[in-house]
Design a protein around this motif. Structure first.
Motif, short mmCIF file in Angstrom:
data_model
loop_
_atom_site.label_atom_id
_atom_site.label_comp_id
_atom_site.label_asym_id
_atom_site.label_seq_id
_atom_site.Cartn_x
_atom_site.Cartn_y
_atom_site.Cartn_z
N ALA A 51 1.50 2.33 -52.98
CA ALA A 51 0.97 3.40 -52.11
C ALA A 51 -0.54 3.54 -52.29
O ALA A 51 -1.28 3.73 -51.32
CB ALA A 51 1.68 4.71 -52.42
N LYS A 52 -1.00 3.44 -53.54
CA LYS A 52 -2.46 3.50 -53.81
C LYS A 52 -3.17 2.35 -53.11
O LYS A 52 -4.26 2.52 -52.56
CB LYS A 52 -2.72 3.43 -55.31
CG LYS A 52 -2.28 4.65 -56.09
CD LYS A 52 -2.58 4.46 -57.57
CE LYS A 52 -2.07 5.62 -58.42
NZ LYS A 52 -2.30 5.38 -59.86
N LEU A 53 -2.54 1.15 -53.16
CA LEU A 53 -3.15 -0.02 -52.53
C LEU A 53 -3.28 0.18 -51.03
O LEU A 53 -4.33 -0.10 -50.44
CB LEU A 53 -2.30 -1.26 -52.84
CG LEU A 53 -2.74 -2.56 -52.16
CD1 LEU A 53 -4.14 -2.96 -52.60
CD2 LEU A 53 -1.75 -3.69 -52.45
N ARG A 54 -2.21 0.68 -50.38
CA ARG A 54 -2.24 0.88 -48.93
C ARG A 54 -3.30 1.92 -48.54
O ARG A 54 -4.00 1.76 -47.53
CB ARG A 54 -0.86 1.31 -48.45
CG ARG A 54 0.17 0.19 -48.48
CD ARG A 54 1.55 0.71 -48.19
NE ARG A 54 2.55 -0.35 -48.28
CZ ARG A 54 3.85 -0.15 -48.40
NH1 ARG A 54 4.31 1.11 -48.47
NH2 ARG A 54 4.69 -1.16 -48.47
N GLN A 55 -3.38 2.97 -49.32
CA GLN A 55 -4.37 4.02 -49.03
C GLN A 55 -5.79 3.46 -49.14
O GLN A 55 -6.64 3.74 -48.29
CB GLN A 55 -4.19 5.19 -49.99
CG GLN A 55 -5.15 6.35 -49.70
CD GLN A 55 -4.97 7.51 -50.67
OE1 GLN A 55 -4.15 7.43 -51.59
NE2 GLN A 55 -5.70 8.58 -50.48
N ALA A 58 -6.45 1.25 -46.16
CA ALA A 58 -6.63 2.04 -44.94
C ALA A 58 -8.03 2.66 -44.89
O ALA A 58 -8.62 2.78 -43.82
CB ALA A 58 -5.56 3.13 -44.86
N GLN A 59 -8.54 3.07 -46.06
CA GLN A 59 -9.87 3.69 -46.13
C GLN A 59 -10.99 2.67 -46.34
O GLN A 59 -12.15 3.04 -46.46
CB GLN A 59 -9.90 4.71 -47.27
CG GLN A 59 -8.95 5.88 -47.06
CD GLN A 59 -8.90 6.81 -48.25
OE1 GLN A 59 -9.45 6.52 -49.31
NE2 GLN A 59 -8.23 7.95 -48.09
N ASN A 60 -10.59 1.39 -46.41
CA ASN A 60 -11.55 0.29 -46.65
C ASN A 60 -12.36 0.54 -47.93
O ASN A 60 -13.55 0.26 -48.01
CB ASN A 60 -12.50 0.13 -45.46
CG ASN A 60 -13.21 -1.22 -45.47
OD1 ASN A 60 -12.70 -2.20 -46.02
ND2 ASN A 60 -14.40 -1.27 -44.88
N LYS A 62 -12.92 -0.80 -51.15
CA LYS A 62 -12.71 -2.05 -51.87
C LYS A 62 -12.56 -1.88 -53.38
O LYS A 62 -11.68 -2.49 -53.99
CB LYS A 62 -13.85 -3.03 -51.56
CG LYS A 62 -13.84 -3.55 -50.12
CD LYS A 62 -12.57 -4.35 -49.85
CE LYS A 62 -12.53 -4.92 -48.44
NZ LYS A 62 -11.29 -5.68 -48.19
N PRO A 63 -13.38 -1.06 -54.05
CA PRO A 63 -13.17 -0.87 -55.49
C PRO A 63 -11.79 -0.31 -55.82
O PRO A 63 -11.13 -0.74 -56.77
CB PRO A 63 -14.28 0.11 -55.89
CG PRO A 63 -15.35 -0.12 -54.88
CD PRO A 63 -14.63 -0.41 -53.61
N ALA A 64 -11.33 0.68 -55.01
CA ALA A 64 -10.01 1.25 -55.23
C ALA A 64 -8.92 0.21 -54.95
O ALA A 64 -7.88 0.17 -55.63
CB ALA A 64 -9.81 2.48 -54.36
N GLU A 65 -9.14 -0.63 -53.95
CA GLU A 65 -8.17 -1.69 -53.63
C GLU A 65 -8.04 -2.66 -54.80
O GLU A 65 -6.93 -3.05 -55.19
CB GLU A 65 -8.61 -2.43 -52.37
CG GLU A 65 -7.65 -3.53 -51.95
CD GLU A 65 -8.13 -4.29 -50.71
OE1 GLU A 65 -7.54 -5.34 -50.41
OE2 GLU A 65 -9.10 -3.83 -50.07
N ALA A 66 -9.19 -3.05 -55.39
CA ALA A 66 -9.16 -3.97 -56.53
C ALA A 66 -8.41 -3.35 -57.71
O ALA A 66 -7.62 -4.03 -58.38
CB ALA A 66 -10.59 -4.33 -56.94
N LYS A 67 -8.63 -2.07 -57.97
CA LYS A 67 -7.95 -1.41 -59.08
C LYS A 67 -6.44 -1.32 -58.83
O LYS A 67 -5.63 -1.53 -59.75
CB LYS A 67 -8.53 -0.01 -59.30
CG LYS A 67 -7.95 0.70 -60.52
CD LYS A 67 -8.64 2.01 -60.80
CE LYS A 67 -8.06 2.67 -62.05
NZ LYS A 67 -8.71 3.96 -62.36
#
Length: 663
Positions: A51-55, A58-60, A62-67
């Motif tokens: 769920a964190k990855l999808r959020q 969705a918000q683009n 990138k640092p949060a996506e990598a984490k």
């Protein structure tokens, strides 16, 4: 490569290691995945991380996506043990961090990759990732990163048989840990060093390090690891043929594990105690402890401990000649052994499959590394170009500055030269004025001295040549005229002396505080007799103290001269009035008479040495010609100004100002 790495380490050590007292929160987050304890079901953890990855996507962000990718990968690594999936997620995370140049985040991605490679026993690749993580951490000079990475690198080097490098890793952990005051980290490093010394057969050094680790674990109440240290110390004493101490340590370890309800640890401790009793040929006690170990092992289905229990039960029963139980134990030992061998074969097969699959991913990592190196080369080339550009710009600026400086210097030199020429011209004009003043001055002196001296000569001649023919009254009159001439000559010489001293700088006009009203009164009394001769009244209207800052003697000379002049030009029965009028930062002194007064033309010529003007007094008194010039000189030296207000037939008022403060 390793030597270069540790050379860099020693250079880093010169930085103040205690600068960061608090570890990076990312370290605690990362290590939480490897800590034992109650955790939520793996499905729930994966669902939340996804769920964190999808959020983030969705918000683009990138640092949060990598984490988030890294978090999902760590769950797969530590919980599901699906190493291929974990590795793919770590690679994706690292690619994003590399593109955004997120250095701190890259440290943990490389650590995670090292853990994945170590899990499939690819220790070489694991060591490469750890060294990469350490190289990045050097940019931050944070000892928390160093101890985390070096502890893991020491473990990997030990697995690779690189004992010397492993020793260096753990020694550096102790060095960097010291200012951080993290006993748990220090205990782990000492524990690992103890194992390395044991592998080398250096039991004394190993025992020393294990005991230090034990003391630290006791101090921080780490009961589980305290039992582990006691167990290893017991095994070490067993190797040193000191079974009494070995048994004592195993018993204490067992008590702690029973307190913690650590079934796996309990099985290990009972087995170790059973083996010790077997060695002491106390087979009954050996069997009792081995059975307890077997029960604990069966509860966990720990085949390793069960196999060891069955093995030594078989040996013990055989020694007691209980061949039936010995045979049963032997058979169970073989069953467990086959189970373990099959499990190891399956694990090896799975690891081979994982290594094969991971080998495919290694190409992605290699490409990522190649891209990183290429990007670093491009960045380095850009830096070089930028540096060259900066140098050219700097040189251009230097040239511009030099040209500007030379222009300014030339302009300033011309200005200085012009100022010097102007100064020389001014000095020439001043010299001409001085020469003119000198000529006028000598003209005044010659003229004013000639009059009194001629009078003295005439009077003295009359007295010498006609004494017999002169009456007593005529002689008295000549004596009075002679006295006037002498007084006039004395006044002239006194003013001349004062003016000369002023011009040559012999008078130091230092300001002192004194009462101006008192000075006026003193001069009134001094000149009272002279005024009485002409029946002139001198009135001093200042009855209150008036402090001022000035050179007292010069002001006294001015007042005396002005009152003398007023007496000279005031007719018999006249009045001279002395007054003081305070202003904001100065006082105005006035000396007024009701004498003959002066025309505007005469007023304009006063106070000037370049115009000679003297007027006889009401009793034919002669002026010295220097009195008012001297007054102007002294008043201006005291920071004031002097002027006159006059009208023919109505008298004159001489006024001057003096400061009331030192400034």
């Amino acid at each position: 490569m390793i030597r270069v790495l540790f050379g860099c380490l020693l250079l880093v050590s010169v930085f103040p290691l205690a600068a960061q007292q608090e570890p990076d929160a990312s370290i605690a987050w990362y290590e939480s995945f490897f800590q034992a304890g109650k955790r939520r079901p793996i499905e729930k953890e994966l669902e939340q991380a996804t769920a964190k990855l999808r959020q983030a996507q969705a918000q683009n962000d990138k640092p949060a996506e990598a984490k988030a990718l890294k978090e999902i990968g760590l769950i797969h690594l530590t919980r599901a043990h699906t190493y291929e999936v974990a590795l793919g997620l770590f690679i994706r995370s690292l690619a994003i961090e590399d593109s955004l140049d997120l250095k701190r985040e890259q440290i943990f991605s490389n650590l995670a990759l090292a853990e994945a490679f170590e899990a499939v026993e690819n220790h070489i690749k694991s060591a490469e990732r750890l060294k990469r993580a350490f190289a990045i951490s050097e940019e931050f000079h944070d000892p928390h990163y160093y101890v985390l990475i070096l502890n893991k690198l020491g473990r990997v080097n030990a697995s690779l048989g690189e004992t010397e490098e492993a020793f260096e890793n753990y020694e550096l952990v102790l060095k960097y840990e010291e200012p951080l005051d993290q006993p748990q980290v220090e205990a782990e490093a000492l524990f690992n060093l103890g194992h390395l010394y044991t592998q080398q057969g250096k039991y004394t050094e190993a025992l020393s390090h294990h005991k230090r680790a034990l003391a630290l674990r006791r101090a921080i109440h780490d009961r589980k690891n305290e039992a582990v240290s006691l167990n290893d110390i017991g095994e070490l004493y067993h190797l040193m043929k000191n079974d009494a101490k070995a048994l004592a340590n195993h018993i204490v370890a067992l008590e702690i594990r029973q307190e913690l309800k650590d079934k796996q640890g309990i099985a290990e401790s009972y087995n170790n105690i059973g083996v010790l009793y077997f060695g002491k040929k106390n087979y009954s006690r050996a069997i009792a402890n081995l059975k307890l170990a077997l029960d604990a092992g069966k509860g966990l289905q720990d085949q390793q401990q069960m196999r060891r229990s069955y093995e030594y039960l078989s040996y013990s029963y055989k020694e007691l000649r209980d061949y039936k139980n010995a045979l049963d134990s032997k058979e169970q030992y073989l069953v467990s052994n086959d189970f373990i061998l099959n499990a190891e074969n399956e694990r090896e097969l799975l690891e081979k499959e994982n290594r094969y699959e991971l080998g495919k991913s290694e190409a992605k990592i290699d490409k990522l590394e190649t891209d990183r190196i290429q990007r670093e080369k491009e960045i380095e080339a850009q830096k070089k170009f930028r540096n060259v550009l900066f140098v050219l710009i700097a040189l251009s600026l230097v040239i511009v500055v030099l040209v500007t400086y030379l222009y300014i210097v030339k302009k300033r030199s011309n200005q200085v030269l012009q100022e010097a020429n102007d100064k020389v011209q001014l000095q020439n004009v001043a010299l001409q004025d001085l020469n003119a003043t000198k000529d006028k001055f000598f003209s005044i002196i010659s003229h004013d001295l000639r009059g009194p001296l001629n009078s003295l000569t005439s009077f003295s001649g009359l007295l010498i040549n006609h004494t017999d023919s002169l009456s007593k009254e005529e002689i008295k009159m000549l004596a009075q005229d002679l006295d006037k001439s002498l007084k006039n000559l004395f006044a002239l010489l006194e003013n001349l002396l004062e003016w000369s001293r002023s011009q040559t700088g012999q008078i130091e006009f230092r300001s002192d505080k004194f009462d101006l009203a008192t000075l006026l009164e003193e001069n009134k009394e001094l000149l009272k007799a002279q005024a009485n001769n002409k029946k002139i009244t001198i009135e001093n209207t200042c009855h209150q103290e008036q402090p001022i800052y000035a050179h007292r003697n010069s002001v006294n000379t001015v007042v005396r001269n002005l009152i003398s002049n007023a007496i000279k030009f005031t007719p018999e029965g006249g009045t001279i009035t002395l007054g003081i009028k305070p202003q904001q930062d100065h006082v105005v002194v006035s000396i007024a008479d009701n004498g003959v007064g002066m025309s505007k033309d005469i007023v304009a010529k006063l106070f000037r040495i370049d115009t000679k003007h003297t007027t006889k007094g009401t009793a034919n008194e002669k002026g010295t010609g220097l009195g008012l010039i001297l007054c102007k000189e002294f008043i201006e030296k005291n920071g004031g100004r002097i002027w006159v207000e006059s009208e023919e037939g109505k008298g004159s008022v001489f006024l001057f100002t003096l400061p009331v403060s030192k400034n």
